[in-house]
Motif scaffolding. Structure first.
Motif, PDB file in Angstrom:
ATOM      1  N   LEU A   1      12.347  26.357  18.094  1.00 25.88           N
ATOM      2  CA  LEU A   1      13.674  26.621  17.551  1.00 25.88           C
ATOM      3  C   LEU A   1      14.288  25.351  17.211  1.00 25.88           C
ATOM      4  N   TRP A   2      15.047  25.320  15.870  1.00 20.55           N
ATOM      5  CA  TRP A   2      15.993  24.424  15.996  1.00 20.55           C
ATOM      6  C   TRP A   2      17.226  24.429  15.942  1.00 20.55           C
ATOM      7  N   ALA A   3      18.173  23.524  15.999  1.00 20.37           N
ATOM      8  CA  ALA A   3      19.690  23.718  16.023  1.00 20.37           C
ATOM      9  C   ALA A   3      20.138  23.793  14.390  1.00 20.37           C
ATOM     10  N   VAL A   4      20.736  24.659  14.140  1.00 25.19           N
ATOM     11  CA  VAL A   4      21.219  24.985  12.801  1.00 25.19           C
ATOM     12  C   VAL A   4      22.671  24.729  12.676  1.00 25.19           C
ATOM     13  N   ALA A   5      23.266  23.908  11.700  1.00 24.88           N
ATOM     14  CA  ALA A   5      24.680  23.739  11.650  1.00 24.88           C
ATOM     15  C   ALA A   5      24.912  23.601  10.115  1.00 24.88           C
ATOM     16  N   PRO A   6      26.230  23.755   9.730  1.00 23.31           N
ATOM     17  CA  PRO A   6      26.804  23.789   8.301  1.00 23.31           C
ATOM     18  C   PRO A   6      26.390  22.328   7.554  1.00 23.31           C
ATOM     19  N   PRO A   7      26.399  22.309   6.464  1.00 21.12           N
ATOM     20  CA  PRO A   7      26.300  21.109   5.708  1.00 21.12           C
ATOM     21  C   PRO A   7      27.173  19.884   5.919  1.00 21.12           C
ATOM     22  N   GLY A   8      26.777  18.693   6.048  1.00 20.28           N
ATOM     23  CA  GLY A   8      27.544  17.605   6.532  1.00 20.28           C
ATOM     24  C   GLY A   8      27.587  17.411   8.014  1.00 20.28           C
ATOM     25  N   SER A   9      27.222  18.191   8.731  1.00 24.78           N
ATOM     26  CA  SER A   9      27.086  18.142  10.200  1.00 24.78           C
ATOM     27  C   SER A   9      26.261  17.069  11.150  1.00 24.78           C
TER      28      SER A   9
ATOM     29  N   PRO B   1      16.091  16.682  10.386  1.00 27.09           N
ATOM     30  CA  PRO B   1      14.782  17.216  11.032  1.00 27.09           C
ATOM     31  C   PRO B   1      14.033  15.883  11.887  1.00 27.09           C
ATOM     32  N   GLU B   2      14.507  14.583  11.402  1.00 25.25           N
ATOM     33  CA  GLU B   2      13.719  13.695  12.138  1.00 25.25           C
ATOM     34  C   GLU B   2      14.338  13.254  13.333  1.00 25.25           C
ATOM     35  N   VAL B   3      15.291  13.618  13.812  1.00 26.07           N
ATOM     36  CA  VAL B   3      16.244  13.354  15.226  1.00 26.07           C
ATOM     37  C   VAL B   3      16.557  14.474  16.133  1.00 26.07           C
ATOM     38  N   PRO B   4      15.818  14.992  17.031  1.00 31.03           N
ATOM     39  CA  PRO B   4      16.193  16.008  17.813  1.00 31.03           C
ATOM     40  C   PRO B   4      17.543  16.124  18.536  1.00 31.03           C
ATOM     41  N   VAL B   5      18.053  17.159  18.651  1.00 35.65           N
ATOM     42  CA  VAL B   5      19.514  17.436  19.135  1.00 35.65           C
ATOM     43  C   VAL B   5      19.400  18.035  20.487  1.00 35.65           C
ATOM     44  N   LYS B   6      20.339  17.724  21.464  1.00 32.79           N
ATOM     45  CA  LYS B   6      20.286  18.303  22.603  1.00 32.79           C
ATOM     46  C   LYS B   6      20.965  19.731  22.488  1.00 32.79           C
ATOM     47  N   CYS B   7      20.204  20.508  23.390  1.00 36.86           N
ATOM     48  CA  CYS B   7      21.025  21.956  23.273  1.00 36.86           C
ATOM     49  C   CYS B   7      22.533  21.799  23.678  1.00 36.86           C
ATOM     50  N   ARG B   8      22.767  21.174  24.656  1.00 34.97           N
ATOM     51  CA  ARG B   8      24.150  20.998  25.037  1.00 34.97           C
ATOM     52  C   ARG B   8      25.111  20.648  23.876  1.00 34.97           C
ATOM     53  N   THR B   9      24.670  19.803  22.945  1.00 32.82           N
ATOM     54  CA  THR B   9      25.333  19.468  21.824  1.00 32.82           C
ATOM     55  C   THR B   9      25.750  20.631  20.951  1.00 32.82           C
ATOM     56  N   VAL B  10      24.766  21.519  20.821  1.00 31.46           N
ATOM     57  CA  VAL B  10      24.859  22.755  20.021  1.00 31.46           C
ATOM     58  C   VAL B  10      25.812  23.706  20.572  1.00 31.46           C
TER      59      VAL B  10
ATOM     60  N   ARG C   1      16.169  19.616  22.159  1.00 34.26           N
ATOM     61  CA  ARG C   1      15.487  19.215  23.098  1.00 34.26           C
ATOM     62  C   ARG C   1      16.600  19.361  24.266  1.00 34.26           C
ATOM     63  N   ASP C   2      15.974  19.253  25.451  1.00 35.65           N
ATOM     64  CA  ASP C   2      16.827  19.333  26.658  1.00 35.65           C
ATOM     65  C   ASP C   2      17.404  20.622  26.896  1.00 35.65           C
ATOM     66  N   PRO C   3      16.712  21.893  26.818  1.00 32.41           N
ATOM     67  CA  PRO C   3      15.344  21.999  26.572  1.00 32.41           C
ATOM     68  C   PRO C   3      14.766  22.044  25.300  1.00 32.41           C
ATOM     69  N   HIS C   4      13.559  22.022  25.209  1.00 34.45           N
ATOM     70  CA  HIS C   4      12.807  22.202  23.786  1.00 34.45           C
ATOM     71  C   HIS C   4      12.501  23.802  23.863  1.00 34.45           C
ATOM     72  N   ILE C   5      12.907  24.656  22.849  1.00 36.20           N
ATOM     73  CA  ILE C   5      12.616  26.100  23.056  1.00 36.20           C
ATOM     74  C   ILE C   5      11.602  26.565  21.977  1.00 36.20           C
ATOM     75  N   THR C   6      10.756  27.175  22.395  1.00 34.49           N
ATOM     76  CA  THR C   6       9.853  27.725  21.551  1.00 34.49           C
ATOM     77  C   THR C   6       9.434  29.216  21.715  1.00 34.49           C
ATOM     78  N   ARG C   7       8.796  29.876  20.789  1.00 37.95           N
ATOM     79  CA  ARG C   7       8.394  31.385  20.968  1.00 37.95           C
ATOM     80  C   ARG C   7       7.015  31.381  20.621  1.00 37.95           C
ATOM     81  N   GLN C   8       6.216  32.105  21.152  1.00 35.16           N
ATOM     82  CA  GLN C   8       4.617  32.348  20.688  1.00 35.16           C
ATOM     83  C   GLN C   8       4.634  33.458  19.789  1.00 35.16           C
ATOM     84  N   VAL C   9       3.914  33.112  18.536  1.00 30.75           N
ATOM     85  CA  VAL C   9       3.539  34.186  17.710  1.00 30.75           C
ATOM     86  C   VAL C   9       2.028  34.955  18.191  1.00 30.75           C
ATOM     87  N   VAL C  10       2.076  35.987  18.450  1.00 28.68           N
ATOM     88  CA  VAL C  10       0.710  36.441  18.521  1.00 28.68           C
ATOM     89  C   VAL C  10       0.273  37.761  17.697  1.00 28.68           C
ATOM     90  N   LEU C  11      -1.022  37.862  17.513  1.00 25.64           N
ATOM     91  CA  LEU C  11      -1.577  39.021  16.780  1.00 25.64           C
ATOM     92  C   LEU C  11      -1.869  40.168  17.495  1.00 25.64           C
TER      93      LEU C  11
END
Length: 199
Positions: free
Chosen positions: A41-49, A53-62, A136-146
Motif C-alpha cells: 500500500l502507498w500513501a496517496v495525496a493531492p498534487p503538490g503534496s 515514489p522514490e522516498v517512502p513516507v511514515k504512516c504517522r505522516t499520513v 513505512r513504519d509500518p510497511h503495509i502489504t496485502r497478499q493476492v491469492v488465486l
C-alpha cells in the motif's frame, strides 16, 4: 466479475464462480488457495503534496492529515486499521467510502490523504493527478491469492485459465507493470504441468 473479496469467496463457495483472485485468504475446507503476489500500500495525496515514489513516507505522516478511508468491512480498511492501532495518532477522518475511484477523486480534490494499493494509483501518480509514496513504519502489504473450489478434480478448462492467470501475474510483476508488488516465493510456474507431475 468484480466485487469485494468476501463476495467473490462466497460465489466460489456456492459454485457460482470457478476461480477468483482474492486478498489475504488462507486455504479452507472448501477452497484451495495459491499465493501469487505480495502487494504494498502507498500513501496517496493531492498534487503538490511532495510525495514521490522514490522516498517512502511514515504512516504517522499520513495520519496527521485529513484522512479518506474505505468503509468498515473492506479488506483494505482492516489492513489500515491494524496499522493505525500501532501509531498514537488519531486522524481526522473526513470520508469513508466503498469505491476506490471515489477515494482517489476525494484525494485529488484536496479533501484528504489516503492509503491505497500502489497498482491502483500508479497511472494517476505518473500523470500528476495524484502524488504517492511507499509506506513505512509500518510497511503495509496485502497478499493476492488465486482461489479455486476444492470439490473434486478441477475441470481442464478451469485449470487452463488458472495457469494462464499465473503466467499473466508473473509477467506483470517481472515487467514492472504491477507496481509495488513482488512474486510469492511459492508461485507455481504452470499449474497444469505441476498437477500432471503429481498425478
Amino acid at each position: 466479475m468484480t466485487a469485494y473479496s468476501g463476495h467473490l469467496q462466497e460465489w466460489l463457495d456456492l459454485g457460482d464462480a470457478d476461480l477468483s483472485l482474492l486478498y489475504n485468504l488462507d486455504s479452507s475446507p472448501s477452497l484451495a488457495v495459491t499465493p501469487l503476489v505480495e502487494e504494498e500500500l502507498w500513501a496517496v495525496a493531492p498534487p503538490g503534496s511532495g510525495l514521490t515514489p522514490e522516498v517512502p513516507v511514515k504512516c504517522r505522516t499520513v495520519l496527521e492529515h485529513p484522512f479518506v478511508l474505505p468503509v468498515s468491512g473492506h479488506g483494505l480498511r482492516s489492513l489500515i486499521d491494524q496499522a493505525r492501532a500501532t501509531i498514537d495518532v488519531q486522524p481526522r477522518i473526513v470520508a469513508e467510502v466503498n469505491s476506490l475511484q471515489l477515494q482517489k477523486t476525494l484525494v485529488q480534490a484536496g479533501h484528504g490523504w489516503s492509503m491505497l494499493p500502489a497498482a491502483g494509483v500508479r497511472h494517476d501518480v505518473e500523470s500528476g493527478i495524484l502524488t504517492g509514496a511507499p509506506l513505512r513504519d509500518p510497511h503495509i502489504t496485502r497478499q493476492v491469492v488465486l482461489g479455486l473450489q476444492r470439490s473434486g478434480r478441477t475441470p481442464t478448462p478451469v485449470e487452463a485459465v488458472a495457469s494462464e492467470m499465473v503466467r499473466v501475474v508473473r509477467r506483470l510483476v517481472l515487467d514492472g507493470v504491477w507496481s509495488g508488488a513482488r512474486l510469492s516465493s511459492s508461485l507455481p510456474g504452470d499449474r497444469r504441468a505441476n498437477q500432471d507431475s503429481d498425478s
